[in-house]
Write a protein that holds these residues in place. Structure first.
Motif, PDB file in Angstrom:
ATOM      1  N   LEU B 394       0.829  -1.202   0.000  1.00 43.16           N
ATOM      2  CA  LEU B 394       0.000   0.000   0.000  1.00 43.16           C
ATOM      3  C   LEU B 394       0.860   1.247   0.000  1.00 43.16           C
ATOM      4  O   LEU B 394       0.518   2.257  -0.607  1.00 43.16           O
ATOM      5  N   LEU B 399      -0.911   5.055  -0.741  1.00 42.25           N
ATOM      6  CA  LEU B 399      -2.199   5.324  -0.132  1.00 42.25           C
ATOM      7  C   LEU B 399      -1.970   5.831   1.286  1.00 42.25           C
ATOM      8  O   LEU B 399      -1.117   5.319   1.996  1.00 42.25           O
ATOM      9  N   PRO B 400      -2.742   6.819   1.694  1.00 38.02           N
ATOM     10  CA  PRO B 400      -2.554   7.311   3.061  1.00 38.02           C
ATOM     11  C   PRO B 400      -2.997   6.260   4.049  1.00 38.02           C
ATOM     12  O   PRO B 400      -3.841   5.443   3.724  1.00 38.02           O
ATOM     13  N   PHE B 405       2.513   7.649   0.565  1.00 38.04           N
ATOM     14  CA  PHE B 405       1.589   8.690   0.124  1.00 38.04           C
ATOM     15  C   PHE B 405       2.215  10.058   0.296  1.00 38.04           C
ATOM     16  O   PHE B 405       2.141  10.914  -0.588  1.00 38.04           O
ATOM     17  N   PHE B 406       2.834  10.261   1.444  1.00 37.95           N
ATOM     18  CA  PHE B 406       3.356  11.596   1.716  1.00 37.95           C
ATOM     19  C   PHE B 406       4.541  11.925   0.849  1.00 37.95           C
ATOM     20  O   PHE B 406       4.693  13.056   0.400  1.00 37.95           O
ATOM     21  N   LYS B 408       4.981  10.867  -2.138  1.00 35.01           N
ATOM     22  CA  LYS B 408       4.416  11.200  -3.436  1.00 35.01           C
ATOM     23  C   LYS B 408       3.812  12.595  -3.402  1.00 35.01           C
ATOM     24  O   LYS B 408       3.931  13.362  -4.354  1.00 35.01           O
ATOM     25  N   LEU B 432      -0.241   3.775 -10.324  1.00 35.14           N
ATOM     26  CA  LEU B 432      -1.272   2.895 -10.858  1.00 35.14           C
ATOM     27  C   LEU B 432      -0.707   1.528 -11.196  1.00 35.14           C
ATOM     28  O   LEU B 432      -1.309   0.493 -10.892  1.00 35.14           O
ATOM     29  N   PHE B 439      -2.143  -5.440  -6.231  1.00 40.60           N
ATOM     30  CA  PHE B 439      -3.468  -6.022  -6.014  1.00 40.60           C
ATOM     31  C   PHE B 439      -3.602  -7.383  -6.651  1.00 40.60           C
ATOM     32  O   PHE B 439      -4.362  -8.232  -6.187  1.00 40.60           O
TER      33      PHE B 439
END
Lengths: 491, 511, 165
Positions: B394, B399-400, B405-406, B408, B432, B439
Motif C-alpha cells: 500500500l 495510499l494514506p 503517500f506523503f 508522493k 497505478l 493487487f
C-alpha cells in the motif's frame, strides 16, 4: 452566518464503528454476539449523529481537528448541513441494512460472515469520515479507505466472477482517484498556498483562470468516480456480483453517495458557487451528467438482470444530483442535496426487495418475476413504492427532490436540461412500472408461481417496509431535509 | 562524550567486525551476539546524535578526524559533517542493520553455513562504510568509503548460490566503473581547486567563479555518472536485479533498502553542497530538463519491467529502480519541495523496501517457491507476513496514511511548482502500475488460487527448501517485519516533523 | 596539411600528453571490461582502467626540478630554481602564509617541493584497486567452481533452459 464550535461528537461518531471492527473480528466465533456489536455500534452512531442535529439546525458548524498531517492541513472534522444530512441517511440506513444483512446472510448460509461484518463497519466509518471531512485531504484519505474496505465486500464470493468484478471495481475507483484527484488536490493546495477546507469556496481567493479551472473541475468530477459519471461508471454494474446487502447499502447509498457528496463539496466548498458562475465552466459538467442520465436509462431498459437494471438506474439518478449542483442555482443545489436522501431511501428499498426475492425464490431476472406479486405481496408493494420514489411520482419523497431539481433548471434558464429530466423520468417509468405491473396484474395463467404466500424471512422484510415507509413519510414531511440542504445552498 | 559520537558509532561496528573475524569459522552464533551488541549500541548512539543535532542552533556540527586544527583557508584534515540529514540517514542505516541482524539469526546457518561469522564481519564493515559515506565532508574520503561499501557488498552478494557469484562479478565490473568515474571527477576538481574538502571546494568554486569552466562541468558529469551507476539509475541499472535477487536473503534485505538510497544521498550532497544550487540549476542548463526526462523514463521502465516479472525478488528490484527514478527526478526539479521530497523519500523508501524484502524473503523461504504463485492463499497460512507485505505494498502504491503517500505528495507538489508535468504524470502512472502489481498479489493471497487453474510449482533453489513444508515463521523473522511495517506508518504520520527538519537543513544550504 | 597535423600535435597532444595517455588507457580498459568474454580478461581491463586514473592523478602532481616533500629542520634546502608546476595545480593563493608558517621559522618555498597529496591519494586508490582485484579474482574462482568455465557465453548457456534457473 454560521458560527464554528468545537465538539468532540463528530470524532466519537466516526470512532464508534471503527472500534466495532476489532470487536467484530474477536467475536467471530459467536455470531449472535458479533451481530450484536454491529447493531450496538450502528445505534450508538445514529444516536450521536442525532445529538448534533439541533446544533447544526441552529446554524452552527461543529468542528474537531487533530494533528497536522501535512504542513498546514489537519485531519479535520466539520459538521455542517450537508454533512449532517448525509450522516443521518448513512447511519440510519446502516441499522436497517445490518438487520437485513443478518437475515440474508443467515438464510443463505453465507461464508466468511465475520469478514463481511467487519468490513461493513469499517466502510461505514470511512463513510462518516467523508461526511464529516472538513478539508480536501481528509476527504481524500477517507475516500481511499472506503475503496479499500469495500473491496473485500464486493469480492465476497471469491469466485472468478466476483474477483473480476472486484478488479474492475478497484481499478476504476483507485485509478481515477490517484490519477485525477491527487494531482488536482495538490494543485489546489499549491495555488491556495495552504489548507483547502470547505468554507465558502476556497479557491475564490486565488487567481484561477477558466482554462485551468475547467481542467481542475473535470479532474475532480471524473476523479471521484464513485459518482458513476460516464465513462468511468462500469464499476457499478460489475459490483453487483456482491451479496445484496452490500449492493443495497454501499452501492445504493453509501459508496455512490460518497461520490456525489464529494462532487457537491468540490462545487460548493472548493470552488464555490460564485467562482463557478464567474468562470462559467460548470455547464460542461451539466452536459456530461445529462448524457449519463439519458444513456444509463436507455441501458437500464435493456437489462434483464434485476440488480444490473437497478445499478444503471442508480447511475442515472446520481447524475441527477451532479446535474442539479452544476446548475449553480439555489433550487438546483437544494434539489441535488435533497435527492441524496430521497434517492437513498427509494433505492435501498428496491435493492432490499431484489435481495428478498433472491432469498425467497432464488430469482434474479426480471423476466422471471411475472406474477410474483401474489407470492410476495409485501415485498412487491415496497418495490412499487420504491419505484415511484425513483421515478418521482406523488406520495413519495422522490417527487420533492425532483420538483426542486426541475425548478432549478428553470431558475438557471437551462430549459434543455429540464427536458432531459422529463425524458429520463419517462424512461425510468418505462423500466420500473412494467415490473410492478407484471408482478401484480398479470393473468393467472401467465403467472410463473403457484401456491400461497412465501415471503422472505422477517429480518429481511422489516427493513424494506421501514425504508418504503420512509420514502412516503419524506414526501409528507420533507422539512428537516430541506432545512439541512438549505444551510448550504442559501449561504 | 557526545562530541565524539560520530566516530564512536563508526568504531563500534568496526571493532565488532574485527572480533567476528577473530572468532573464525563455525562460530555464527557468537558472531551474531557481537553483531547485535555493536549494531544495537550504534543505533542508540545514532539516536543520541540525532537528538543532539536537533538541539543545535547552527544545525550541524563538525568532527575533525585526528584533531587536525581547522584552517580557514586550506583544509588539511578529514572532516565529518553531522547535520540533521546525515543523522536521519545514519539512524535509518543503523536501524535497518540492527533489524536485519535479528532477521539473519536463523538464516545465516541455513544459507551461509560455516562462514557465518564472516558474514557478520562483512555486514558490520558495510555499515561502517555507509555511515562514513553519509557523514564525511571530504571528497576523496567519500571515494574510499564508497569503495569500502562496494567491496563488502560484492563479497556479501557472492556468498549466495551459484548464480550469485556471477551476478556479483557483473556488479564488480559495473561498480568499479562507477566508482572510478567518481574518482576521476574528484581528480578534476582537485586539479582545479587544490582541495578535497567539500565545503572548501564549494567556496573556492564560488570565489573564483569557476562555474563556466569546462573542467568543472566535466567533473560534474563524471561524478554524476559514477553515482548514477552506483544507484542503478536507468539505464545504468543492469547489475541490480541479478545482484539483489540471487544474493543470500539476509544480504538482500539489508542492501536493497539502503545501498541505492545512500548513493542518492551522495548525489544530493554533491549537487547541493559541493557544486551548489546556482551551478546545478542554472537557467541556461538543459541538464534539469534532460535528467528529469531520464528519470521519467526510469520510473516508467522500472514499473513496466516490474509488472512483467514473475519472480518475486526480481519484481521488487525493478520497483527499486523506479523508486530511484522518483528521487533523482525529485532532486532535479530544482525547488525545495522536490529536494526535500526526494530526501524524505529516501527514508520512506528504505522502510518500504525493507518491509517488502523481508516479507518476500519469508514467503520464499517458507514456501520454497520464488515466483508469484508463492502467494497463493498466503493469508490463511501466514497472516502476519501477509499483512506486513500488504502495508509495504500500500505504501508503494501511495495510499494514506503510509509514508509512500506523503513522499508522493511532496514530489508531486514539487513537480507542479516546477511545472514539470511529465514528472507528475510519471509518478501517478507508476502508482497505478504498482496498484496493479500489488493487487494482483493481494488477490491471490487473500482469496486463494482460482479454482481449476493448475500451475506448475517448480522448486527454485535447493539451498532454501525447508524440510516439511510451511512451518510457522520464527519470531526472529517476524520482529523485523513488524517493526518495518510499523515504521512505514510512523514515518508517514510523523511526516510533518521529519519534513520540517529536512527543509530547514536544505534551506540553509540553498541560501 | 602536414603543417596542420604538426601544429595539432604540437599544441594539443604534446602539452597534454599525460591526459591523452590516460584517456587511451581508460578506453582500452573499458573496452576490455565490456567486450571481452573471459572473466579474467575483464578483470585485466578493470585493472587497466583503474591504473589510468592513478596515472592521471600522479601526473598532475609533477613539478620539474622539485624535491621530495620532507622538511629537514637543519635547513638543508637546496636552492632550486624557481620550479614551475607543469599542469596548473594551483594552491589557493591565500594559503601560502598559513601552511608554511606551521611550526617553522623559515619560510618554505612551496614550489621546491613535490606535492605529496596526489601520491597519498593514489596510494589509497592503489590499495583499493588491489583489494578489488583480489576480491574479483576470488569471485571468479567461485564462478569457475560452480560452472567449470570462465567464459561468459558458456556460463550464460548453462544458465538458460536446461540449466538450474
Amino acid at each position: 452566518m454560521a458560527s464554528v464550535e468545537f465538539s468532540l461528537i463528530p470524532f466519537l461518531a466516526w470512532l464508534v464503528s471503527l472500534l466495532a471492527v476489532p470487536a467484530i473480528i474477536l467475536l467471530g466465533k459467536k455470531p449472535d454476539a458479533r451481530e450484536g456489536i454491529t447493531f450496538l455500534a450502528a445505534i450508538v452512531k445514529f444516536g450521536l449523529v442525532l445529538l448534533m442535529l439541533p446544533l447544526v439546525r441552529e446554524g452552527k458548524i461543529l468542528h474537531f481537528s487533530f494533528g497536522e498531517i501535512i504542513e498546514g492541513i489537519p485531519i479535520e472534522f466539520r459538521v455542517d448541513g450537508l454533512g449532517m444530512l448525509f450522516a443521518i441517511v448513512a447511519s440510519s440506513l446502516w441499522i436497517l441494512t445490518s438487520l437485513y444483512a443478518l437475515g440474508y446472510m443467515r438464510s443463505l448460509k453465507e461464508h466468511d460472515q465475520t469478514r463481511f461484518f467487519a468490513c461493513f463497519a469499517l466502510s461505514l466509518s470511512a463513510t462518516i469520515g467523508v461526511a464529516f471531512a472538513g478539508n480536501l485531504l481528509t476527504l481524500y484519505i477517507f475516500y481511499e479507505i472506503l475503496s479499500l474496505s469495500t473491496y473485500p465486500l464486493v469480492t465476497h464470493h471469491g469466485d472468478k466472477e466476483a474477483r473480476s468484478g472486484g478488479r474492475t471495481y478497484l481499478s476504476h475507483l483507485l485509478g481515477t482517484s490517484v490519477a485525477f484527484v491527487l494531482p488536482a488536490m495538490i494543485y489546489c493546495y499549491w495555488k491556495k498556498g495552504g489548507d483547502i477546507n470547505f468554507t465558502d469556496g476556497s479557491l475564490l481567493t486565488t487567481d484561477l483562470g477558466s482554462g485551468a479551472g475547467l481542467i481542475v473541475l473535470l479532474a475532480f468530477t471524473f476523479g471521484f468516480a464513485k459518482n458513476g459519471l460516464m465513462p468511468f461508471h462500469s464499476w457499478l454494474p460489475n459490483a453487483m456480483v456482491a451479496p445484496t446487502p452490500v449492493s443495497a447499502l454501499l452501492h445504493a447509498v453509501a459508496v455512490v453517495k460518497v461520490g456525489v457528496f464529494c462532487v457537491i463539496r468540490v462545487f460548493t466548498g472548493v470552488f464555490g458557487i460564485e467562482l463557478l458562475k464567474k468562470l462559467d465552466i460548470a455547464v460542461v459538467v451539466s452536459w456530461i451528467a445529462a448524457f449519463t442520465v439519458i444513456t444509463s436509462s436507455l441501458i437500464a431498459l435493456s437489462q434483464d438482470n434485476l440488480k444490473r437494471r437497478l445499478a444503471f438506474s442508480t447511475i442515472g439518478q446520481l447524475s441527477y444530483i451532479i446535474l442539479g449542483v452544476s446548475l449553480l442555482s439555489d433550487f438546483g443545489v437544494t434539489g441535488s442535496i435533497l435527492h441524496v436522501a430521497m434517492h437513498a431511501f427509494g433505492k435501498i428499498t428496491l435493492f432490499f426487495c431484489a435481495g428478498a426475492i433472491y432469498v425467497a425464490m432464488h430469482k434474479k431476472y426480471v423476466s422471471e418475476l411475472v406474477g410474483i406479486g401474489r407470492k410476495m405481496p409485501i415485498t412487491m408493494t415496497a418495490f412499487a413504492i420504491g419505484s415511484l420514489s425513483v421515478i418521482g411520482l406523488p406520495f413519495t419523497g422522490g417527487l420533492v427532490s425532483k420538483w426542486y431539481l426541475v425548478m432549478g433548471t428553470a431558475q438557471s434558464d437551462q430549459i434543455a436540461l429540464l427536458v432531459v429530466f422529463l425524458i429520463s423520468s419517462i424512461l425510468n417509468a418505462c423500466y420500473f412500472l412494467p415490473i410492478v405491473y407484471r408482478a401484480f396484474f398479470c393473468r393467472p395463467e401467465e403467472s410463473l408461481y403457484e401456491g400461497g404466500r412465501q415471503e422472505a424471512p422477517l429480518a429481511c422484510l422489516i427493513p424494506l417496509c421501514i425504508t418504503a415507509l420512509l420514502s412516503v413519510i419524506s414526501f409528507f414531511n420533507p422539512g428537516l431535509f430541506i432545512e439541512l440542504a438549505g444551510l448550504i445552498s442559501n449561504k | 562524550m557526545t562530541d565524539h559520537l560520530p566516530i564512536l558509532l563508526l568504531l563500534l561496528p568496526l571493532f565488532g567486525s574485527l572480533i567476528c573475524v577473530l572468532l573464525g569459522r563455525n562460530n555464527a552464533a557468537h558472531s551474531w551476539v557481537v553483531a547485535m551488541i555493536s549494531l544495537g549500541g550504534s543505533a542508540l548512539l545514532s539516536l543520541l546524535m540525532l537528538i543532539k543535532v536537533l538541539g543545535l542552533k547552527s544545525g550541524d556540527f563538525r568532527y575533525r578526524m585526528g584533531g587536525w586544527p581547522e584552517s580557514s583557508s586550506y583544509e588539511v584534515g578529514i572532516e565529518l559533517r553531522v547535520d540533521v540529514l546525515a543523522c536521519l540517514i545514519v539512524l535509518a542505516v543503523m536501524l535497518v542493520g540492527f533489524l536485519n541482524t535479528i532477521y539473519s539469526k536463523t538464516r545465516v546457518p541455513a544459507e551461509v553455513g560455516e562462514k557465518g561469522s564472516f558474514f557478520y564481519a562483512l555486514i558490520q564493515l558495510l555499515i561502517v562504510g555507509l555511515c562514513g559515506i553519509i557523514m564525511t565532508n571530504d571528497a576523496f574520503n567519500l571515494y574510499v568509503l564508497i569503495e569500502i561499501t562496494s567491496l563488502t557488498s560484492y563479497a556479501l552478494i557472492a556468498m549466495g548460490n551459484r548464480r550469485a557469484a556471477l551476478s556479483s562479478f557483473n556488479y564488480v565490473i559495473m561498480g568499479t566503473i562507477g566508482a572510478s568515474f567518481y574518482l576521476l571527477g574528484v581528480g578534476y576538481l582537485y586539479i582545479k581547486t587544490g582541495t578535497l574538502n567539500i565545503d572548501d571546494i564549494h567556496n573556492y568554486l564560488q570565489s573564483e567563479d569557476l562555474w563556466a569552466s569546462q573542467s568543472i562541468v566535466v567533473a560534474f558529469i563524471l561524478i554524476m555518472l559514477g553515482v548514477w551507476t552506483k544507484m542503478a539509475f536507468f539505464p545504468l541499472h543492469g547489475w541490480l536485479p541479478n545482484a539483489y535477487s540471487y544474493a543470500p536473503s539476509m544480504t538482500g534485505t539489508f542492501m536493497a533498502p539502503l545501498m541505492t538510497k545512500v548513493m542518492v544521498y551522495v548525489m544530493i550532497r554533491v549537487m547541493l553542497w559541493l557544486f551548489g544550487s546556482d551551478f546545478v540549476y542554472s537557467p541556461e542548463s538543459i541538464w534539469s530538463e534532460l535528467i528529469i526526462w531520464m528519470s521519467v523514463v526510469a520510473i516508467v521502465a522500472g514499473s513496466f519491467l516490474a509488472l512483467a516479472r514473475n519472480d518475486i525478488k526480481k519484481m521488487l528490484t525493478y520497483l527499486i529502480i523506479a523508486e530511484v527514478g522518483y528521487m533523482v527526478g525529485g532532486v532535479w526539479l530544482g525547488n525545495l519541495n522536490g529536494q526535500a521530497g526526494a530526501f524524505y523519500h529516501i527514508l520512506s523508501d528504505a522502510a518500504m523496501t525493507f518491509c517488502l524484502f523481508i516479507a518476500a524473503s519469508i514467503v520464499i523461504i517458507r514456501t520454497g517457491e520464488s515466483r508469484l504463485n508463492a502467494f497463493d492463499d498466503l493469508f490463511r497460512k501466514m497472516p502476519i507476513t501477509m499483512i506486513g507485505f500488504t502495508i509495504g505494498g500500500l505504501s508503494m502504491i501511495g495510499l494514506p496514511p503510509t509514508c509512500g503517500f506523503f513522499s508522493k505528495w511532496y514530489l508531486i507538489k514539487g513537480g507542479v511548482e516546477a511545472g514539470q508535468w511529465e514528472f507528475v504524470v510519471a509518478l501517478l502512472f507508476s502508482s497505478l502500475i504498482n496498484a496493479v502489481i500489488f493487487f494482483k498479489i493481494f488477490e491471490r493471497a487473500y482469496f486463494g488460487k482460482i479454482k481449476g487453474i493448475k500451475e506448475e510449482v517448480t522448486v527454485q533453489d535447493r539451498d532454501t527448501i525447508p524440510a516439511g513444508g510451511i512451518k510457522s515463521v520464527p519470531l526472529s523473522m517476524l520482529i523485523p517485519l513488524c517493526v518495518g511495517s510499523l515504521s512505514i506508518l510512523i514515518i508517514g504520520i510523523m511526516n510533518k516533523n521529519i519534513f520540517s527538519w529536512i527543509t530547514k537543513a536544505l534551506e540553509m544550504v540553498n541560501g | 596539411m602536414d603543417i596542420i597535423i604538426a601544429s595539432f600535435i604540437e599544441e594539443v597532444i604534446v602539452p597534454k600528453f599525460n591526459y591523452w595517455i590516460y584517456v587511451i588507457l581508460m578506453m582500452i580498459g573499458l573496452f576490455a571490461m565490456i567486450t571481452k568474454n573471459n572473466l579474467i580478461k575483464k578483470l585485466i581491463g578493470m585493472a587497466i582502467f583503474q591504473t589510468a586514473i592513478i596515472l592521471l592523478y600522479v601526473s598532475v602532481g609533477v613539478k620539474s626540478e622539485a624535491n621530495i616533500p620532507i622538511i629537514s629542520h637543519h635547513g638543508h634546502q637546496e636552492h632550486v630554481e624557481h620550479a614551475q608546476d607543469e599542469n596548473h595545480s594551483p594552491k589557493p593563493e591565500v594559503s601560502t602564509d598559513d601552511k608554511s608558517e606551521k611550526g617553522d621559522h623559515h619560510t618554505i618555498d612551496k614550489d621546491k617541493f613535490a606535492n605529496p597529496l596526489p601520491h597519498v591519494l593514489m596510494l589509497t586508490a592503489i590499495v583499493v584497486g588491489v583489494s578489488t582485484l583480489g576480491l574479483a579474482l576470488a569471485i571468479s574462482q567461485k564462478v569457475h567452481g560452480s560452472f567449470g568455465t570462465l567464459e561468459e557465453d558458456e556460463i550464460l548457456d548453462q544458465l538458460k533452459p536446461g540449466g538450474h534457473d
